[in-house]
Enzyme design. Structure first.
Site, PDB file in Angstrom:
ATOM      1  N   TYR A 438     -58.439   7.150 -37.019  1.00  0.00           N
ATOM      2  CA  TYR A 438     -59.146   6.696 -38.234  1.00  0.00           C
ATOM      3  C   TYR A 438     -58.614   7.378 -39.498  1.00  0.00           C
ATOM      4  O   TYR A 438     -57.858   8.307 -39.423  1.00  0.00           O
ATOM      5  CB  TYR A 438     -60.662   6.737 -38.087  1.00  0.00           C
ATOM      6  CG  TYR A 438     -61.409   8.035 -37.890  1.00  0.00           C
ATOM      7  CD1 TYR A 438     -60.864   9.278 -38.107  1.00  0.00           C
ATOM      8  CD2 TYR A 438     -62.736   7.966 -37.488  1.00  0.00           C
ATOM      9  CE1 TYR A 438     -61.614  10.424 -37.937  1.00  0.00           C
ATOM     10  CE2 TYR A 438     -63.494   9.120 -37.313  1.00  0.00           C
ATOM     11  CZ  TYR A 438     -62.928  10.336 -37.543  1.00  0.00           C
ATOM     12  OH  TYR A 438     -63.663  11.470 -37.386  1.00  0.00           O
ATOM     13  N   GLU A 439     -58.979   6.858 -40.611  1.00  0.00           N
ATOM     14  CA  GLU A 439     -58.349   7.240 -41.894  1.00  0.00           C
ATOM     15  C   GLU A 439     -56.836   7.021 -41.831  1.00  0.00           C
ATOM     16  O   GLU A 439     -56.070   7.772 -42.448  1.00  0.00           O
ATOM     17  CB  GLU A 439     -58.665   8.681 -42.275  1.00  0.00           C
ATOM     18  CG  GLU A 439     -59.994   8.886 -42.940  1.00  0.00           C
ATOM     19  CD  GLU A 439     -60.133   8.117 -44.252  1.00  0.00           C
ATOM     20  OE1 GLU A 439     -61.210   7.524 -44.447  1.00  0.00           O
ATOM     21  OE2 GLU A 439     -59.189   8.080 -45.053  1.00  0.00           O
ATOM     22  N   GLY A 440     -56.422   5.975 -41.131  1.00  0.00           N
ATOM     23  CA  GLY A 440     -54.996   5.675 -41.012  1.00  0.00           C
ATOM     24  C   GLY A 440     -54.409   6.302 -39.766  1.00  0.00           C
ATOM     25  O   GLY A 440     -54.501   7.517 -39.582  1.00  0.00           O
ATOM     26  N   HIS A 445     -49.390   7.085 -41.535  1.00  0.00           N
ATOM     27  CA  HIS A 445     -49.057   8.291 -42.300  1.00  0.00           C
ATOM     28  C   HIS A 445     -47.582   8.632 -42.215  1.00  0.00           C
ATOM     29  O   HIS A 445     -47.009   9.177 -43.167  1.00  0.00           O
ATOM     30  CB  HIS A 445     -49.933   9.464 -41.847  1.00  0.00           C
ATOM     31  CG  HIS A 445     -51.361   9.259 -42.196  1.00  0.00           C
ATOM     32  ND1 HIS A 445     -51.814   9.279 -43.491  1.00  0.00           N
ATOM     33  CD2 HIS A 445     -52.435   8.936 -41.439  1.00  0.00           C
ATOM     34  CE1 HIS A 445     -53.102   9.010 -43.516  1.00  0.00           C
ATOM     35  NE2 HIS A 445     -53.508   8.792 -42.280  1.00  0.00           N
TER      36      HIS A 445
END
Lengths: 593, 593
Positions: A438-440, A445
């Site tokens: 999550y959060e990418g 990234h």
């Protein structure tokens, strides 16, 4: 299930590596001091150890969805949230103008580590609320701010982020939720959102949803997304709670871990439209989301490191208690504590040194955030912003990828007991698994790192950091020649990889992308080595002082040496994969998989 | 949740790499032929795909313990077991004299892979039963064999291994269960055993427990352990089932994975003593257990690889279906299937090539087992036994360690959906986690590898295998120069590590032990490379033949190249840790952890 907040380790990372005193001297942080932070750390440790850690296992039973669309939090969570609010933790880094304490990000990060170690599922409620506060603080009009921020800053109300829609994942271009203007200036929101962390619960009086949706005339793609505030309960003019809004949690996901954190499917506008309020300008929602992404991503990087720390502590405890098999090479047939077996030692050290390096890197990134936000010299602020931008994907990606490995090692140290859920270590392994998603995802990234963060600036920050690393290596040469040599060699390999990315990214982006995640991991290891080297140098200096904490400082040097012997040599394999292995990543025809 | 048994891959590993035709020509395997094995593989694939795979997810709900000490198997399991028995799969490698089909271990291994991929929890019932059959076959007297083996060989009755006791783990010296001789030549067994796989269930009419216990006059330690048969139901003289024996399942463990496999706490003799029968001679139980350990450990290595294969298939399927984000470097904003994104490609290849290498190594080990057991020339049999002994800890340890990583990559390919249990891939991640723990942790196999398997024979087998690896590398030089160079370099590093172990193991065993697990992984990677290189050479030759399966053979070469670029370079980091990092493993004082 004891958790001992590693206050000494955190203090070292804050004071020595992230240079807290210089942060306290920035304009806006005048109220902050090393002594005050010490006191905050002691109190946070008590709260994490005494309130959050004890309910972590019960949290694994999960929140419960009810047929009236309400959600009952896991046992003990509501009470812990009330204590969290009453103790004033919610507003630690919220600006003072909204009732917060305006502490630097660096200080907040230290407490966030403790919340995450103590109870990862719980920690997501504050994390999401802080993100919402930040978005409103930066982008909402004064009226919205006045209504929502004070209660959110205290934690009386919690916040959520409603981004993802069914089938759309991280690709926000596909957002289809609608916002139709109403006569009174508000909007009617409709659509379905998934994976909404703490989207519904019974811990707070109101839940303030930040929702991405499209206006009727919005352009296609990410340039047509607007951000709205959609409260669970409407707020009357006098600040009291009004009618229930047309938004409901229609189900909770059944997940691998973080069961204590309800992951909601949210339905907006089933009965005609949820009332929402536009944040800032129309069609600028994506940019507003990006504002808080650095904090959120740093926060998730801390999650990975923090759950690793908890798992490490549990593994050490077990390894000390558990007696099995004679010591290798010993003629005494009596069993010894397994911490005496070299391979158990190797596992514990592998966990420990990565956590130390990750904490250091996260703290350095947070300090750079504070400098970027508050430094009076524009060039310094800009330089620090570049540093933040470069470090964030590494802290997020590397810390969380390694959290999977580190918590797995913790299971392994426990042997068969590790596989039994009652033991508790399996929960850390399951909980950690979301952090690299999550959060990418790490893949996202990795691309961010090679593209926007490396290629777009000609590798400037990357090369500057590697130059810093070489300087540290040079300083280590007299006292720690092997570590120095390994660090220098690793920095050189990293430089070759940066050069490869600069060469290929534009002309053959597929080749650069093929090695993006190995590059992210490589930079994590090298920059972790930079921090471990700095820590060793500082420890060496401090050992010479009167009244030095010999045990603690010696351990720092031993950790750095292990890091040099066991982590840094991994760089050559990663570099080879990046530099020589891109073709074979792409070679297999799709139909042959 | 589709599973497609990779019959073509398995056939290649069997026929080409493990040289099945030469196994079929061994005395005792005259009935075996490549054509027969082909037919077996096709039928096994149907059974795995059609019967076992569809109930894998339901199995995750777990077996259920009842207050009358009975255990209800997971939904569908009992029926599947009956089909398994009726189809004759249970006796595939059991000697024909007991109603089995007497197939080589190599052939059985291929079917076992399919059972494990299709349904890991289910596959443990046959695995444990086969182990019990093997122990009785080799060590029990004719009377015991006559009573138990025929029904166990068909699977009408299942078998268990009762080794571990509370607090004792892998250290069998601590076994405390008692066996008191009775007047009729039987024994009264009492004690508690934990972690008993399939210790109680309702799939078969009887369960035959093999139990380690001590006679009253037994010496202390492992030299005082005897092996007993303790049936759940006593068997009457006419072969019919008699009274319920004094053994019961007092609880089931709540585990991280393999929920469909009941892990029992077994209590023997609560009402005076369970009736048991001595297997072979008194005090020789440990040696008898070792007899079947190679099979069991190979079996668990196959489990790791097999669950990885299942996870790989699921990840490929998802990566093909899931559309998200534009292709890198493309100006077309439309999303593409994520299999087109380089990092997803990298993850899938990383999974795929390790599975190929692991399958190859497991098959080569199984073929060596068959040769060791049946080869008419004693020297050849002995040489193959040394090969088996050396490869087993590597296949067990490396396959299972990597299973954790490979199933984690499968979760990662799924992004957020991977964390949702309904998706199913998280089950593979949870199920896989036990494989590097049971049948000896990786740490135990690391020690076995450096000690009994390397040092004790002066590194003979290790160095011979590395010499083989260099020969393969030399043959690859003209066609695959990079792979050849990487393989040669990896073999050289491995030789340095063998030399280090030979030097240090006796004088400074702690230093050798510090690198034991890195050495196990290093040997896994290098010997996996040996097999991948062989596969590439064979594929190159076959591509020149008329009617060659071009797609399949080309993919083999591409896989080998990826393995050379991405896996083999990891060897240098591991070698550095082994050769240069032992001191820092041991340096941290115990109180500073």
């Amino acid at each position: 299930m004891i958790y001992n907040a590693p206050v000494k380790e955190i203090r070292f990372a804050l004071n020595e590596l992230a240079e807290l005193p210089s942060i306290c001297s920035l304009p806006g942080y005048e109220d902050c001091s090393v002594d005050l932070v010490d006191a905050i750390l002691e109190e946070a440790a008590k709260f994490a150890e005494g309130v959050l850690a004890p309910i972590n296992k019960a949290g694994d039973q999960g929140a419960k969805w009810n047929a009236d669309y309400s959600v009952t939090s896991a046992p003990g969570f509501k009470d812990a949230w009330l204590q969290y609010v009453e103790s004033g933790w919610a507003g630690l880094r919220t600006p003072t103008e909204f009732g917060g304490q305006g502490m630097p990000a660096l200080v907040a990060l230290a407490t966030e580590e403790m919340w995450c170690s103590a109870n990862l599922a719980f920690s997501l409620a504050p994390l999401l609320t802080l993100g919402a506060v930040e978005a409103l603080h930066h982008h909402a009009g004064d009226e919205l701010k006045a209504v929502y921020l004070p209660k959110m800053a205290t934690g009386e109300w919690t916040g959520t982020m409603n981004l993802t829609e069914p089938g759309a994942g991280s690709d926000l271009a596909q957002v289809r939720s609608k916002a139709v203007p109403a006569a009174d200036g508000s909007y009617l929101i409709s659509g379905q959102k998934i994976f909404i962390t703490w989207g519904e619960h019974d811990m707070a009086d109101n839940i303030i949803h930040l929702v991405l949706a499209r206006l009727p005339d919005a352009p296609a793609g990410v340039k047509g997304i607007s951000l709205f505030v959609v409260p669970k309960y409407l707020v009357n003019a006098d600040g009291s709670l009004g009618a229930r809004n047309d938004v409901r949690c229609v189900s909770l996901e059944h997940k691998l871990g973080i069961h204590g954190s309800p992951t909601a499917v949210m339905s907006f506008g089933d009965e005609g439209g949820a009332i929402g309020y536009l944040v800032g300008e129309a069609n600028k929602g994506l940019g507003y989301m990006f504002t808080m992404m650095n904090h959120a991503r740093l926060g998730v990087g801390v999650e990975g490191m923090a759950v690793s720390e908890r798992a490490y502590q549990k593994a050490v405890e077990y390894a000390r208690d558990r007696v099995q098999s004679r010591a290798i090479g010993s003629s005494d047939p009596a069993g010894v504590a397994i911490i005496q077996h070299p391979d158990v030692r190797r596992m514990l050290m592998t966990m420990r040194v990565q956590i130390e390096a990750q904490r250091a890197l996260a703290c350095v990134a947070a300090a750079a955030m504070d400098r970027a936000a508050q430094h009076p010299v524009a060039a310094e602020a800009a330089k620090n912003q570049s540093l933040v931008n470069f470090l964030i994907p590494i802290v997020k990606g590397w810390n969380t990828e390694q959290a999977n490995e580190i918590t797995s090692l913790a299971v392994q140290v426990h042997g068969g007991m590790g596989f039994i859920e009652e033991t508790g270590v399996a929960q850390y392994y399951r909980d950690a698994r979301i952090t690299s998603i999550y959060e990418g995802t790490t893949g996202i990234h990795g691309l961010d790192l090679i593209g926007r963060k490396t290629f777009s600036e000609g590798g400037a920050t990357a090369l500057a950091l590697l130059e810093e690393t070489r300087l540290v290596a040079a300083k280590l040469a007299p006292s720690q020649p092997k570590l120095s040599a390994n660090l220098t060699a690793a920095a050189r390999e990293a430089e070759r990889c940066v050069a490869f990315i600069l060469e290929t990214f534009k002309a053959q982006p597929q080749l650069a992308a093929a090695g993006s995640v190995p590059f992210l991991k490589l930079m994590g290891i090298v920059l972790g080595g930079w921090q471990m080297g700095r820590a060793a140098l500082i420890a060496q200096d401090k050992l010479a002082e009167d009244g030095a904490d010999t045990d603690f400082l010696s351990a720092k040097i031993i950790s750095a040496r292990f890091y040099g012997d066991h982590l840094l040599p991994q760089v050559s394999g990663l570099a080879a994969a990046i530099l020589e292995g891109a073709d074979s990543v792409l070679e297999m025809p799709e139909n042959l998989f």
